[in-house]
Design a protein around this motif. Structure first.
Motif, PDB file in Angstrom:
ATOM      1  N   ALA A  52       0.833  -1.203   0.000  1.00  0.00           N
ATOM      2  CA  ALA A  52       0.000   0.000   0.000  1.00  0.00           C
ATOM      3  C   ALA A  52       0.868   1.254   0.000  1.00  0.00           C
ATOM      4  O   ALA A  52       0.535   2.261  -0.633  1.00  0.00           O
ATOM      5  CB  ALA A  52      -0.931  -0.013   1.208  1.00  0.00           C
ATOM      6  N   ASP A  53       2.012   1.202   0.699  1.00  0.00           N
ATOM      7  CA  ASP A  53       2.918   2.354   0.727  1.00  0.00           C
ATOM      8  C   ASP A  53       3.490   2.635  -0.662  1.00  0.00           C
ATOM      9  O   ASP A  53       3.675   3.796  -1.041  1.00  0.00           O
ATOM     10  CB  ASP A  53       4.063   2.113   1.713  1.00  0.00           C
ATOM     11  CG  ASP A  53       3.607   2.194   3.165  1.00  0.00           C
ATOM     12  OD1 ASP A  53       2.517   2.759   3.400  1.00  0.00           O
ATOM     13  OD2 ASP A  53       4.335   1.696   4.047  1.00  0.00           O
ATOM     14  N   ASP A  54       3.779   1.579  -1.422  1.00  0.00           N
ATOM     15  CA  ASP A  54       4.293   1.769  -2.780  1.00  0.00           C
ATOM     16  C   ASP A  54       3.269   2.497  -3.652  1.00  0.00           C
ATOM     17  O   ASP A  54       3.614   3.373  -4.452  1.00  0.00           O
ATOM     18  CB  ASP A  54       4.626   0.419  -3.421  1.00  0.00           C
ATOM     19  CG  ASP A  54       5.777  -0.289  -2.739  1.00  0.00           C
ATOM     20  OD1 ASP A  54       6.682   0.400  -2.232  1.00  0.00           O
ATOM     21  OD2 ASP A  54       5.765  -1.536  -2.711  1.00  0.00           O
ATOM     22  N   VAL A  55       2.004   2.124  -3.489  1.00  0.00           N
ATOM     23  CA  VAL A  55       0.939   2.730  -4.291  1.00  0.00           C
ATOM     24  C   VAL A  55       0.767   4.199  -3.931  1.00  0.00           C
ATOM     25  O   VAL A  55       0.663   5.064  -4.807  1.00  0.00           O
ATOM     26  CB  VAL A  55      -0.382   1.962  -4.105  1.00  0.00           C
ATOM     27  CG1 VAL A  55      -1.522   2.675  -4.825  1.00  0.00           C
ATOM     28  CG2 VAL A  55      -0.244   0.533  -4.621  1.00  0.00           C
ATOM     29  N   THR A  56       0.733   4.505  -2.640  1.00  0.00           N
ATOM     30  CA  THR A  56       0.568   5.904  -2.237  1.00  0.00           C
ATOM     31  C   THR A  56       1.790   6.728  -2.618  1.00  0.00           C
ATOM     32  O   THR A  56       1.666   7.913  -2.946  1.00  0.00           O
ATOM     33  CB  THR A  56       0.314   6.013  -0.726  1.00  0.00           C
ATOM     34  OG1 THR A  56       1.386   5.375  -0.011  1.00  0.00           O
ATOM     35  CG2 THR A  56      -0.990   5.343  -0.347  1.00  0.00           C
ATOM     36  N   ARG A  57       2.970   6.111  -2.600  1.00  0.00           N
ATOM     37  CA  ARG A  57       4.182   6.835  -2.998  1.00  0.00           C
ATOM     38  C   ARG A  57       4.103   7.230  -4.471  1.00  0.00           C
ATOM     39  O   ARG A  57       4.465   8.350  -4.855  1.00  0.00           O
ATOM     40  CB  ARG A  57       5.411   5.965  -2.736  1.00  0.00           C
ATOM     41  CG  ARG A  57       6.743   6.704  -2.887  1.00  0.00           C
ATOM     42  CD  ARG A  57       7.920   5.787  -2.587  1.00  0.00           C
ATOM     43  NE  ARG A  57       7.814   5.231  -1.245  1.00  0.00           N
ATOM     44  CZ  ARG A  57       7.647   3.943  -0.983  1.00  0.00           C
ATOM     45  NH1 ARG A  57       7.552   3.069  -1.976  1.00  0.00           N
ATOM     46  NH2 ARG A  57       7.571   3.513   0.251  1.00  0.00           N
ATOM     47  N   LEU A  58       3.615   6.305  -5.301  1.00  0.00           N
ATOM     48  CA  LEU A  58       3.439   6.612  -6.722  1.00  0.00           C
ATOM     49  C   LEU A  58       2.469   7.773  -6.903  1.00  0.00           C
ATOM     50  O   LEU A  58       2.744   8.726  -7.645  1.00  0.00           O
ATOM     51  CB  LEU A  58       2.921   5.376  -7.456  1.00  0.00           C
ATOM     52  CG  LEU A  58       2.426   5.590  -8.894  1.00  0.00           C
ATOM     53  CD1 LEU A  58       3.568   6.033  -9.800  1.00  0.00           C
ATOM     54  CD2 LEU A  58       1.769   4.322  -9.437  1.00  0.00           C
ATOM     55  N   ALA A  59       1.332   7.698  -6.223  1.00  0.00           N
ATOM     56  CA  ALA A  59       0.330   8.757  -6.354  1.00  0.00           C
ATOM     57  C   ALA A  59       0.886  10.099  -5.889  1.00  0.00           C
ATOM     58  O   ALA A  59       0.638  11.141  -6.508  1.00  0.00           O
ATOM     59  CB  ALA A  59      -0.915   8.395  -5.548  1.00  0.00           C
ATOM     60  N   THR A  60       1.671  10.078  -4.824  1.00  0.00           N
ATOM     61  CA  THR A  60       2.194  11.324  -4.273  1.00  0.00           C
ATOM     62  C   THR A  60       3.138  12.015  -5.237  1.00  0.00           C
ATOM     63  O   THR A  60       3.016  13.221  -5.496  1.00  0.00           O
ATOM     64  CB  THR A  60       2.915  11.056  -2.937  1.00  0.00           C
ATOM     65  OG1 THR A  60       1.973  10.528  -1.996  1.00  0.00           O
ATOM     66  CG2 THR A  60       3.510  12.337  -2.380  1.00  0.00           C
TER      67      THR A  60
END
Length: 294
Positions: free
Chosen positions: A177-185
């Motif tokens: 989930a952290d990887d996904v939010t990092r991409l979005a950020t």
């Protein structure tokens, strides 16, 4: 000397293989492709003969017809000698060859036996996409109805989305989930730094249910890049997964891009010059030297 495949070399191979798949093409076109392949570094007449499925004498004749002396393997080849055929230029036949190569390593059997089926499906759907592009460039109208540009363009759009969908599934299966939010950020931050792109913080979407009734869901993205889906009443349930997050983020990014096309230039602000935080490092692919003495 070891020869390593580069884009020009692969393009030349694909172009010549494509000609061999359709032997009805003019011999002049073959001569141009042979010269382009020679210019890309394929200086072996026997190899060119196998690729083009013609005799060595034909290859010699093609080269000489283009002013190339096969005995002078170190001599450069000019664009005029290839008849303007650039090695690696977009060729429908070459695209079909590349599609076949991709399909050979990522067909249904490969998907069934792969430990990471989504990754294989990215390759397989890319092969389908290449075939569609080739058909758009050179429609096989002799195959009957359904092969005009009007018929093929919708398929191009749908299959292009399919490739992207498999790519997101691949990331969702491997990422946290952290990887996904990092991409979005970092994507959202990069858009803000541009001074002219929009980002969506929230979207309220009215949906028509299968029974004809309507409901509304709300999609929000917080400053940490997390995407949430709320609303919909009791008919919608279940927590959002990493794949849901990626798909929702892609949908919101597309929405922002579409609306941004209509943004008046007076609303633009100065582009920020500092680096976007969290952006992945620039990748560099180091190729070994062609010189065995190195």
């Amino acid at each position: 000397m070891t020869r390593h495949l580069d884009a020009e070399h692969i393009g030349a191979l694909a172009g010549l293989m494509g000609w061999a798949e359709h032997r009805g093409r003019p011999a002049q076109e073959r001569a141009d492709l042979v010269a382009a392949a020679w210019g890309s570094g394929i200086r072996n007449v026997a190899e060119l003969s196998r690729i083009a499925r013609v005799s060595r004498d034909t290859i010699y004749a093609d080269l000489r017809a283009r002013g190339i002396d096969p005995s002078q393997r170190a001599e450069p080849v000019s664009p005029q000698q290839t008849g303007g055929t650039a090695a690696g230029a977009v060729s429908p036949d070459a695209l079909r060859v590349l599609a076949k190569l991709l399909g050979a390593v990522a067909g249904p059997e490969a998907v069934a036996g792969a430990s990471d089926g989504d990754m294989v499906r990215v390759v397989d759907s890319t092969a389908t996409l290449l075939d569609l592009v080739a058909d758009l460039l050179d429609p096989p109208l002799d195959q009957g109805p359904g092969w005009t540009g009007d018929d093929l363009l919708p398929q191009l759009v749908l299959h292009g989305g399919e490739v992207a969908g498999h790519a997101r599934r691949t990331m969702a299966a491997r990422a946290t989930a952290d990887d996904v939010t990092r991409l979005a950020t970092w994507v959202r931050t990069g858009a803000r730094y541009s001074g002219r792109a929009l980002v969506v913080d929230r979207a309220d979407v009215a949906l028509r249910m299968p029974d004809g009734s309507t409901t509304t869901v709300t999609v929000t993205v917080d400053d940490a890049g997390a995407t949430t889906l709320t609303g919909g009443g009791p008919a919608l349930s279940g927590a959002t997964t990493e794949l849901d997050q990626l798909d929702l983020f892609q949908a919101l990014t597309t929405l922002a891009d579409v609306v941004g096309r209509h943004l008046d230039p007076s609303a633009h602000v100065a582009r920020r010059r500092d680096d976007v935080p969290g952006v992945p490092p620039v990748r560099q692919r180091l190729l070994p030297s062609n010189d065995d003495r190195a």
